[in-house]
Design a protein around this motif. Structure first.
Motif, short mmCIF file in Angstrom:
data_model
loop_
_atom_site.label_atom_id
_atom_site.label_comp_id
_atom_site.label_asym_id
_atom_site.label_seq_id
_atom_site.Cartn_x
_atom_site.Cartn_y
_atom_site.Cartn_z
N LEU A 42 0.89 -1.07 0.06
CA LEU A 42 -0.03 0.20 -0.06
C LEU A 42 0.82 1.16 0.01
O LEU A 42 0.57 2.23 -0.91
CB LEU A 42 -0.96 -0.06 1.34
CG LEU A 42 -2.05 1.05 1.28
CD1 LEU A 42 -2.87 1.16 0.09
CD2 LEU A 42 -3.17 0.77 2.43
N THR A 43 2.02 1.41 0.69
CA THR A 43 2.89 2.26 0.80
C THR A 43 3.40 2.60 -0.75
O THR A 43 3.39 3.73 -1.22
CB THR A 43 4.32 1.87 1.57
OG1 THR A 43 3.67 2.14 2.91
CG2 THR A 43 5.10 3.28 1.45
N ARG A 44 3.72 1.46 -1.47
CA ARG A 44 4.47 1.81 -2.68
C ARG A 44 3.19 2.21 -3.59
O ARG A 44 3.61 3.20 -4.67
CB ARG A 44 4.79 0.18 -3.40
CG ARG A 44 5.27 0.38 -4.78
CD ARG A 44 6.06 -1.09 -5.15
NE ARG A 44 6.92 -1.54 -3.93
CZ ARG A 44 6.70 -2.60 -3.27
NH1 ARG A 44 5.50 -3.09 -3.12
NH2 ARG A 44 7.89 -2.96 -2.42
N ALA A 45 2.09 1.70 -3.60
CA ALA A 45 0.95 2.14 -4.46
C ALA A 45 0.51 3.74 -4.20
O ALA A 45 0.52 4.40 -4.94
CB ALA A 45 -0.36 1.57 -3.97
N LEU A 46 0.85 4.02 -2.96
CA LEU A 46 0.22 5.76 -2.52
C LEU A 46 1.65 6.20 -3.05
O LEU A 46 1.43 7.70 -3.78
CB LEU A 46 0.26 5.74 -0.95
CG LEU A 46 -1.02 5.25 -0.54
CD1 LEU A 46 -1.12 5.53 0.96
CD2 LEU A 46 -2.17 5.58 -1.27
N VAL A 47 2.89 6.01 -2.92
CA VAL A 47 4.09 6.87 -3.33
C VAL A 47 4.12 6.78 -4.91
O VAL A 47 4.53 8.00 -5.32
CB VAL A 47 5.19 6.08 -2.92
CG1 VAL A 47 6.69 6.56 -3.52
CG2 VAL A 47 5.38 6.11 -1.39
N ASP A 48 3.42 6.01 -5.60
CA ASP A 48 3.29 6.02 -7.01
C ASP A 48 2.13 6.88 -7.49
O ASP A 48 1.99 6.97 -8.83
CB ASP A 48 3.33 4.55 -7.29
CG ASP A 48 4.69 4.02 -7.56
OD1 ASP A 48 5.75 4.44 -7.34
OD2 ASP A 48 4.86 2.68 -7.58
N ILE A 49 1.45 7.71 -6.63
CA ILE A 49 0.45 8.47 -7.12
C ILE A 49 0.81 9.93 -6.81
O ILE A 49 1.38 10.23 -5.73
CB ILE A 49 -0.90 8.43 -6.30
CG1 ILE A 49 -1.41 7.06 -6.46
CG2 ILE A 49 -1.85 9.48 -6.88
CD1 ILE A 49 -2.69 6.70 -5.66
N SER A 60 4.45 6.33 4.02
CA SER A 60 4.48 4.93 4.85
C SER A 60 3.36 4.97 5.82
O SER A 60 2.86 3.92 6.15
CB SER A 60 5.80 4.61 5.15
OG SER A 60 6.44 5.60 5.86
N GLY A 61 3.42 5.97 6.58
CA GLY A 61 2.52 6.31 7.82
C GLY A 61 1.18 6.39 7.49
O GLY A 61 0.19 5.75 7.84
N THR A 62 0.88 7.04 6.35
CA THR A 62 -0.60 7.03 5.79
C THR A 62 -1.11 5.85 5.56
O THR A 62 -2.15 5.57 5.59
CB THR A 62 -0.49 8.45 4.89
OG1 THR A 62 -0.14 9.65 5.25
CG2 THR A 62 -1.86 8.55 4.12
#
Length: 358
Positions: free
Chosen positions: A15-22, A101-103
């Motif tokens: 999920l961290t990776r997915a959010l970072v890639d937005i 990562s926290g989000t």
């Protein structure tokens, strides 16, 4: 719009990776906010509300206590560090540390945690990395404080898995000098305002910053020039100069105290306070702070920087910083986070919120 899969929502690292890639540089958070709303809508255990690019999801389980988990969705501007990539345990990319990562942990828990021992409020907000008046959590605190009501709050800012208590306040001050323009070939006919700024810089060089111990946490103040502006042309003696000074404030000073202190340091100069945000006390006497520290098993440390725990404190809600990122990596080109640390922090919060092991 990218949709988050069940597998991503179930795994805080994915999920961290997915959010970072937005991409979501401050002011451009609509897409990531749309994705979060879509991921949370339809959950029977959550009441989801949106205000601009702020999302609040609340359980209504009838518990006696409500805790909040908050994380911002924006990042500083990209710097050849987008999209993410992983090398072993380390995930690189803009926002990996501060603070997707926290989000992601908050979003993961909102999706998977259906029967906590507390009622929970999850807050995902925009514009944390820019001027404070645009901060989404601040706007909500002014316009919809009932949405944020809680007995205790976790701000998932980078803390390297430590409990970072309170935060420093911050103040920006413009200190100005004035002179008289003249042709540089006849400089004695003028008064060089840039030269006059030497006294400002000398006062800063001589300044001895305080270190303050509060509830066992050591907060170090700082008073530093961060920008100088002045000059007219290459052949003109300047008649104006401004030094921008940043004051990092320990929690035992109010904003009014800080203003008086800065005025004393720069006595005799023309100055204006251009921005200020108050510090937050550690809040470690709160029962949930003590219980969570026992669960983590480590002593708290001071938060050296300003975070939105101060906004919760203004609302009378004690809060701590707790997230997987290393704060020393925030805003750097090689920003990164340990995947193992993401899992560790997610598990610690899950155990605490479900009462596991008590």
């Amino acid at each position: 719009m990218v949709a988050l899969s069940e597998a991503q929502l179930a795994d805080p690292v994915a999920l961290t990776r997915a959010l970072v890639d937005i991409e979501s540089v401050s002011g451009d958070e609509k897409t990531i906010t749309d994705v979060i709303v879509a991921a949370l809508d339809g959950h029977a255990h959550l009441d989801v509300q949106r205000d601009g690019n702020v999302v609040v999801a609340r359980t209504r389980l009838g518990r006696d206590t409500r805790l909040a988990l908050a994380g911002h969705t924006d990042t500083v501007p990209l710097h050849d560090n987008f999209p993410s990539h992983t090398d072993g345990d380390i995930m690189y990319g803009c926002g990996t540390c501060d603070m997707k990562s926290g989000t992601a942990i908050a979003l993961h828990l909102a999706h998977t945690l259906t029967d906590p021992v507390y009622d929970l409020t999850y807050v995902f907000y925009d514009c944390e990395e820019i001027e404070s008046e645009r901060n989404g959590l601040g706007r909500l605190a002014r316009t919809r404080p009932d949405w944020l009501a809680a007995d205790f709050a976790f701000l998932l800012e980078p803390s390297h898995g430590e409990v970072e208590a309170g935060c420093q306040g911050t103040m920006r001050v413009e200190v100005r000098t004035h002179g008289k323009r003249a042709h540089s070939a006849r400089s004695w006919l003028g008064d060089n305002a840039i030269h006059r700024a030497a006294d400002i810089l000398q006062r800063l060089r001589d300044y001895e910053a305080r270190t303050v111990d509060i509830d066992g946490c050591r907060y170090r103040e700082g008073l530093n020039a961060v920008r100088i502006s002045g000059g007219v042309a290459g052949n003109v003696i300047p008649d104006a100069c401004a030094v921008e000074v940043n004051f990092r404030i320990a929690p035992d000073r109010s904003i009014d105290d800080a203003k008086r202190h800065v005025a004393e340091v720069f006595d005799g100069f023309d100055l204006t306070v251009t921005d200020a945000a108050p510090a937050a006390s550690p809040g470690l006497s709160a029962p949930h702070a003590r219980e969570f520290l026992a669960a983590v098993g480590r002593d708290p440390v001071a938060k050296l920087g300003w975070t939105d725990v101060a906004r919760f404190a203004t609302l009378g809600i004690p809060a701590v910083n707790f997230g997987p990122g290393d704060p020393n990596l925030a805003h750097t080109k090689d920003e990164h986070v340990s995947c193992a640390r993401i899992i560790e922090c997610a598990d610690t919060l899950r155990d605490y919120l479900t009462g596991a092991g008590r």
